[in-house]
Design an enzyme around this catalytic site. Sequence first.
Site, short mmCIF file in Angstrom:
data_model
loop_
_atom_site.label_atom_id
_atom_site.label_comp_id
_atom_site.label_asym_id
_atom_site.label_seq_id
_atom_site.Cartn_x
_atom_site.Cartn_y
_atom_site.Cartn_z
N TYR A 194 0.29 -0.36 0.25
CA TYR A 194 -0.73 -1.40 0.30
C TYR A 194 -0.78 -2.28 -0.94
O TYR A 194 -0.94 -3.48 -0.84
CB TYR A 194 -2.13 -0.78 0.49
CG TYR A 194 -2.34 -0.24 1.88
CD1 TYR A 194 -2.91 -1.01 2.87
CD2 TYR A 194 -1.92 1.05 2.21
CE1 TYR A 194 -3.08 -0.53 4.16
CE2 TYR A 194 -2.08 1.53 3.50
CZ TYR A 194 -2.66 0.73 4.47
OH TYR A 194 -2.81 1.20 5.74
N GLU A 197 2.67 2.58 7.38
CA GLU A 197 1.48 1.72 7.25
C GLU A 197 1.75 0.66 6.20
O GLU A 197 2.36 0.95 5.16
CB GLU A 197 0.24 2.50 6.78
CG GLU A 197 -0.36 3.45 7.77
CD GLU A 197 -1.60 4.17 7.23
OE1 GLU A 197 -2.30 3.63 6.34
OE2 GLU A 197 -1.85 5.28 7.71
N TRP A 239 -0.74 -1.72 9.60
CA TRP A 239 -2.07 -1.11 9.69
C TRP A 239 -3.08 -2.23 9.71
O TRP A 239 -3.25 -2.90 8.72
CB TRP A 239 -2.36 -0.18 8.51
CG TRP A 239 -3.70 0.48 8.69
CD1 TRP A 239 -4.92 -0.02 8.29
CD2 TRP A 239 -3.98 1.73 9.35
NE1 TRP A 239 -5.93 0.83 8.67
CE2 TRP A 239 -5.38 1.90 9.32
CE3 TRP A 239 -3.18 2.69 9.97
CZ2 TRP A 239 -6.00 3.02 9.89
CZ3 TRP A 239 -3.79 3.79 10.52
CH2 TRP A 239 -5.18 3.94 10.47
N GLU A 255 -13.24 2.29 8.67
CA GLU A 255 -12.54 2.50 7.40
C GLU A 255 -13.29 3.55 6.55
O GLU A 255 -13.80 3.27 5.48
CB GLU A 255 -12.36 1.15 6.68
CG GLU A 255 -11.67 1.18 5.33
CD GLU A 255 -10.25 1.75 5.32
OE1 GLU A 255 -9.63 1.88 6.38
OE2 GLU A 255 -9.79 2.09 4.21
O1 IFM Z 1 -7.54 3.25 7.00
C1 IFM Z 1 -6.67 3.86 6.10
C2 IFM Z 1 -5.84 4.90 6.81
O2 IFM Z 1 -6.63 5.87 7.43
C3 IFM Z 1 -4.91 5.60 5.85
N1 IFM Z 1 -4.16 4.65 5.05
C4 IFM Z 1 -4.88 3.55 4.44
C5 IFM Z 1 -5.74 2.86 5.47
C6 IFM Z 1 -6.49 1.68 4.82
O3 IFM Z 1 -7.31 2.14 3.81
#
Ligand code: IFM
Length: 404
Positions: free
Chosen positions: A261, A320, A358, A365
């Site tokens: 991320y 993700e 994601w 969240e």
């Molecule tokens: O929503 C979360 C997910 O459950 C796990 N990875 C990060 C996402 C965003 O914070």
Amino acid sequence: MLHFPQNFLWGAATSSYQVEGGNSNSDWWHWEKKNGLVNSGPACRQYELFAQDFELARSQNHNAHRLSLEWARLEPQEGEFSEQELKHYIEVIDALVSRGMEPVVTLHHFTNPLWLSDSGGWENPAAVKYFLRYCKFVVSALAGRVRFWITINEPLVYIYHSYILGVWPPQKKSVLSAMRAEGHLVAAHIKAYRLIHKLYNDLGLDKPNVSIAKNVQAFVACRDNFLDRLGTILRDYWYNIRIIDKLTRHNAIDFIGLNYYSRQLVEVKNWGIANLIMDTCSLNHHPLKKNSLGWDIYPEGLYNLLICFKKYNLPVIITENGICTDDDGLRWEYIYGHLKQLHQAIGNGVKVAGYLYWSLLDNFEWDKGFTPRFGLNEVNYDTYARTPRDSARKYAEVCKTGAI
Ligand code: IFM
């Protein structure tokens, strides 16, 4: 145009607790009721609306989808498995397969059955054998339909929030508890890896692809000095590399699942182990665009991490990558920017096999509730209507052409 490899997995990811709703046998549900900070309630009502959601993903040209199974539904009481919930998940997986989407199935995504947390959760060594029993139940039933398994989602994110920061259940703040729980999670993965392979072998099926979804961060030194550089190296090893390294040494990983991320700016303020691994820059040196939770947008971090994982010579799936924002233009900029870095890493020899954004939908969240909007598709929490955003349409074009 930048073309991605043939047979690339294109899709999005979700987790059961964040979208299904009504997971009343999970530890999170009881924790929410106790502290009253957030309320997942019906979430996105995906427990009922899954076919509609998968139809949406199919119409957006996704050929893969990551989802998780809710352990607390499948084993609501210790040792009592629910055939009815198993049937539900078989229907869910069939709904993907019949639409031409490859299921990528997570077995543990942050939530636990209440009975497990009441018996000490992941600090209890017995959690490993409980997890294996649950894996045996579901994997035996789903093996013919599923080729990709994620045992544990983001083990260190779970440990950090639940046992160090103490902001998620069981809300502990203890390094010892954290170390114990982490050891059991990793042991559970290694044993589950062997079990899943054995089950496929016994059933005469092709070898499955089993991994964890490892959250990784780009650690960047704030200043060009020894302390910041040392902090960066330590965090990179401790947070990003250590667990994957261990799994490769145990031959217990078939591909590397990465959740990426953002970056962390490392500014170590003092000598001391806590400073070296925790201190961050508080002055917003080197500002970047941010998501709505304040996380820096730093696509080149993804490239650097991919190059660093190249030495394992394993396929990588981005399990993700995404942004919460109320600015959908920024969402597309984020996706495009990260896909460009991914493409460059592929050009430099990293075997990337898929990208799962994601998330398919806005969803729950965790301790931040429903405010952050990560979805390609907007969810109206009054009507539960899904509305595709412009970024969903642009991403659909990428999924169709396999190119940006
Ligand atoms: O929503 C979360 C997910 O459950 C796990 N990875 C990060 C996402 C965003 O914070």
